[in-house]
Design an enzyme around this catalytic site. Structure first.
Site, PDB file in Angstrom:
ATOM      1  N   TYR A 156       6.578  -7.927   1.072  1.00  0.00           N
ATOM      2  CA  TYR A 156       5.981  -7.415   2.318  1.00  0.00           C
ATOM      3  C   TYR A 156       7.095  -7.044   3.316  1.00  0.00           C
ATOM      4  O   TYR A 156       6.954  -6.115   4.107  1.00  0.00           O
ATOM      5  CB  TYR A 156       5.014  -8.450   2.898  1.00  0.00           C
ATOM      6  CG  TYR A 156       4.008  -7.856   3.854  1.00  0.00           C
ATOM      7  CD1 TYR A 156       3.101  -6.883   3.432  1.00  0.00           C
ATOM      8  CD2 TYR A 156       3.956  -8.265   5.188  1.00  0.00           C
ATOM      9  CE1 TYR A 156       2.175  -6.341   4.308  1.00  0.00           C
ATOM     10  CE2 TYR A 156       3.035  -7.720   6.069  1.00  0.00           C
ATOM     11  CZ  TYR A 156       2.144  -6.765   5.620  1.00  0.00           C
ATOM     12  OH  TYR A 156       1.240  -6.227   6.495  1.00  0.00           O
ATOM     13  N   LYS A 163       4.678  -6.741  11.675  1.00  0.00           N
ATOM     14  CA  LYS A 163       3.428  -7.416  12.072  1.00  0.00           C
ATOM     15  C   LYS A 163       3.717  -8.548  13.072  1.00  0.00           C
ATOM     16  O   LYS A 163       2.900  -8.815  13.954  1.00  0.00           O
ATOM     17  CB  LYS A 163       2.677  -7.954  10.850  1.00  0.00           C
ATOM     18  CG  LYS A 163       2.099  -6.885   9.929  1.00  0.00           C
ATOM     19  CD  LYS A 163       1.139  -5.946  10.631  1.00  0.00           C
ATOM     20  CE  LYS A 163       0.400  -5.056   9.646  1.00  0.00           C
ATOM     21  NZ  LYS A 163      -0.327  -3.955  10.328  1.00  0.00           N
TER      22      LYS A 163
HETATM   23  P1  NAD Z   1      -5.191   2.617   4.868  1.00  0.00           P
HETATM   24  O1  NAD Z   1      -4.125   3.248   4.047  1.00  0.00           O
HETATM   25  O2  NAD Z   1      -6.581   2.986   4.586  1.00  0.00           O
HETATM   26  O3  NAD Z   1      -4.917   2.856   6.424  1.00  0.00           O
HETATM   27  C1  NAD Z   1      -3.619   2.980   6.972  1.00  0.00           C
HETATM   28  C2  NAD Z   1      -3.737   4.106   7.976  1.00  0.00           C
HETATM   29  O4  NAD Z   1      -2.503   4.287   8.692  1.00  0.00           O
HETATM   30  C3  NAD Z   1      -4.057   5.450   7.316  1.00  0.00           C
HETATM   31  O5  NAD Z   1      -5.237   5.971   7.871  1.00  0.00           O
HETATM   32  C4  NAD Z   1      -2.868   6.316   7.662  1.00  0.00           C
HETATM   33  O6  NAD Z   1      -3.227   7.672   7.861  1.00  0.00           O
HETATM   34  C5  NAD Z   1      -2.441   5.657   8.959  1.00  0.00           C
HETATM   35  N1  NAD Z   1      -1.098   6.074   9.354  1.00  0.00           N
HETATM   36  C6  NAD Z   1       0.087   5.825   8.737  1.00  0.00           C
HETATM   37  N2  NAD Z   1       1.077   6.466   9.390  1.00  0.00           N
HETATM   38  C7  NAD Z   1       0.496   7.117  10.441  1.00  0.00           C
HETATM   39  C8  NAD Z   1       0.970   7.967  11.456  1.00  0.00           C
HETATM   40  N3  NAD Z   1       2.262   8.299  11.556  1.00  0.00           N
HETATM   41  N4  NAD Z   1       0.079   8.453  12.375  1.00  0.00           N
HETATM   42  C9  NAD Z   1      -1.215   8.148  12.282  1.00  0.00           C
HETATM   43  N5  NAD Z   1      -1.737   7.358  11.344  1.00  0.00           N
HETATM   44  C10 NAD Z   1      -0.880   6.862  10.421  1.00  0.00           C
HETATM   45  O7  NAD Z   1      -4.961   1.046   4.704  1.00  0.00           O
HETATM   46  P2  NAD Z   1      -5.631  -0.210   5.447  1.00  0.00           P
HETATM   47  O8  NAD Z   1      -5.368  -1.349   4.558  1.00  0.00           O
HETATM   48  O9  NAD Z   1      -7.020   0.097   5.873  1.00  0.00           O
HETATM   49  O10 NAD Z   1      -4.669  -0.398   6.701  1.00  0.00           O
HETATM   50  C11 NAD Z   1      -5.149  -0.489   8.030  1.00  0.00           C
HETATM   51  C12 NAD Z   1      -4.434  -1.579   8.784  1.00  0.00           C
HETATM   52  O11 NAD Z   1      -4.805  -2.839   8.246  1.00  0.00           O
HETATM   53  C13 NAD Z   1      -2.905  -1.525   8.703  1.00  0.00           C
HETATM   54  O12 NAD Z   1      -2.368  -1.898   9.950  1.00  0.00           O
HETATM   55  C14 NAD Z   1      -2.599  -2.586   7.672  1.00  0.00           C
HETATM   56  O13 NAD Z   1      -1.293  -3.097   7.788  1.00  0.00           O
HETATM   57  C15 NAD Z   1      -3.648  -3.596   8.050  1.00  0.00           C
HETATM   58  N6  NAD Z   1      -3.895  -4.637   7.052  1.00  0.00           N
HETATM   59  C16 NAD Z   1      -4.244  -4.281   5.782  1.00  0.00           C
HETATM   60  C17 NAD Z   1      -4.475  -5.268   4.848  1.00  0.00           C
HETATM   61  C18 NAD Z   1      -4.817  -4.910   3.431  1.00  0.00           C
HETATM   62  O14 NAD Z   1      -4.615  -5.736   2.542  1.00  0.00           O
HETATM   63  N7  NAD Z   1      -5.349  -3.716   3.172  1.00  0.00           N
HETATM   64  C19 NAD Z   1      -4.376  -6.627   5.198  1.00  0.00           C
HETATM   65  C20 NAD Z   1      -4.044  -6.953   6.506  1.00  0.00           C
HETATM   66  C21 NAD Z   1      -3.800  -5.942   7.440  1.00  0.00           C
END
Ligand code: NAD
Length: 257
Positions: A156, A163
């Site tokens: 990670y 984060k």
């Molecule tokens: P996802 O890939 O569906 O979403 C990530 C989003 O970030 C995408 O929509 C992408 O377009 C956007 N993004 C990246 N760079 C960008 C930029 N320059 N401008 C605008 N948008 C941008 O994945 P997700 O898992 O739904 O992620 C959403 C959030 O949840 C993130 O912050 C991720 O770290 C967090 N998160 C995810 C998990 C997991 O396991 N999926 C767990 C904990 C936290």
């Protein structure tokens, strides 16, 4: 009966696919009466976001690459043209280069460090600042984080450090915006299979580990994260700000994992 966020003007950043956590949150908010604006990062992802948005009548669809100040400014202007205020902001955006999400943290490049911090952390600060004039008493901001901020999770790496900075930003932003009645909180989700998650080396092992040791012995569903985001965005959480709430089947509570 009116919904929990009935008539609230809500911006959701981070929908990339139907698996995105942001999409689960957007759907849940729509069920509870929110007016939605969804953003897309680029034209490629616009093709995914528009059909999803069309399933929720009246949803605005706007571009916003958060690494570009001009696009954040244009987003605010577009919102202002449609709405007299913004009540709710969902920040569900993060990025790190794939090569930074494997191996050793010590090998993180300067460029990769800056990029991860810019897109995943500073974007929340920039959006809060840009939207502050449109927000006010009763407004609420939610971002998404992960336990890699507090503990070492293999691969990670720089995203864990980002984060940690994001969670600290939640507290500083809550302090700055609290006097105006604007709340800022985070949901710390367990691993969920999305585009972003699949970039992390060994992601399926992370899912498996949660199923084995988390108190609930199962993985987190995006809909569970969405329900907690709804709570934090709604007036039910009117006394809660600067908080990080885990939605991870209880994994964070365990010591010997
Ligand atoms: P996802 O890939 O569906 O979403 C990530 C989003 O970030 C995408 O929509 C992408 O377009 C956007 N993004 C990246 N760079 C960008 C930029 N320059 N401008 C605008 N948008 C941008 O994945 P997700 O898992 O739904 O992620 C959403 C959030 O949840 C993130 O912050 C991720 O770290 C967090 N998160 C995810 C998990 C997991 O396991 N999926 C767990 C904990 C936290």
């Amino acid at each position: 009966m009116p919904g929990l966020v009935q008539g609230k003007n809500t911006v959701v950043l981070g929908v990339a696919s139907e698996r995105s956590i942001a999409w689960a949150i957007a759907r849940r908010l729509a069920q509870e009466g929110a007016n939605l604006a969804l953003t897309y990062q680029n034209e490629r992802l616009e093709k995914n976001v528009r059909p999803l948005a069309e399933t929720i009548p009246g949803t605005l669809v706007l571009p916003c690459d958060v690494s570009d100040d001009g696009q954040i400014e244009s987003l605010v202007q577009s919102l202002q043209a449609q709405w007299d205020r913004v009540d709710l902001l969902v920040h569900s955006v993060a990025f790190a280069k794939k090569e930074e999400l494997s191996g050793r943290y010590v090998d993180t490049s300067r460029d990769g460090f800056h990029l991860a911090m810019d897109v995943s952390v500073f974007s929340l600060v920039a959006l809060c600042k840009a939207l502050e004039p449109l927000m006010g008493a009763g407004s609420s901001v939610v971002t998404l984080t992960y336990i890699g901020s507090e503990r070492v999770v293999p691969n990670y790496n720089v995203m864990g450090v980002a984060k940690a900075a994001l969670e600290a930003s939640v507290r500083y932003l809550a302090s700055d915006l609290g006097p105006q009645g604007i709340r800022v909180n985070a949901v710390s989700a367990g691993p969920i299979n999305t585009f972003a998650a699949r970039a992390i080396a060994g992601f399926t092992t992370m899912l498996q580990r949660v199923r084995e040791v988390a108190p609930l012995r199962r993985n987190t569903e995006a809909e569970e994260v969405a329900d907690t985001a709804l709570f934090l965005l709604s007036d039910l959480a009117r006394g809660v700000t600067g908080e990080v709430i885990y939605v991870d089947s209880g994994y964070h509570a365990m010591g010997m994992v």
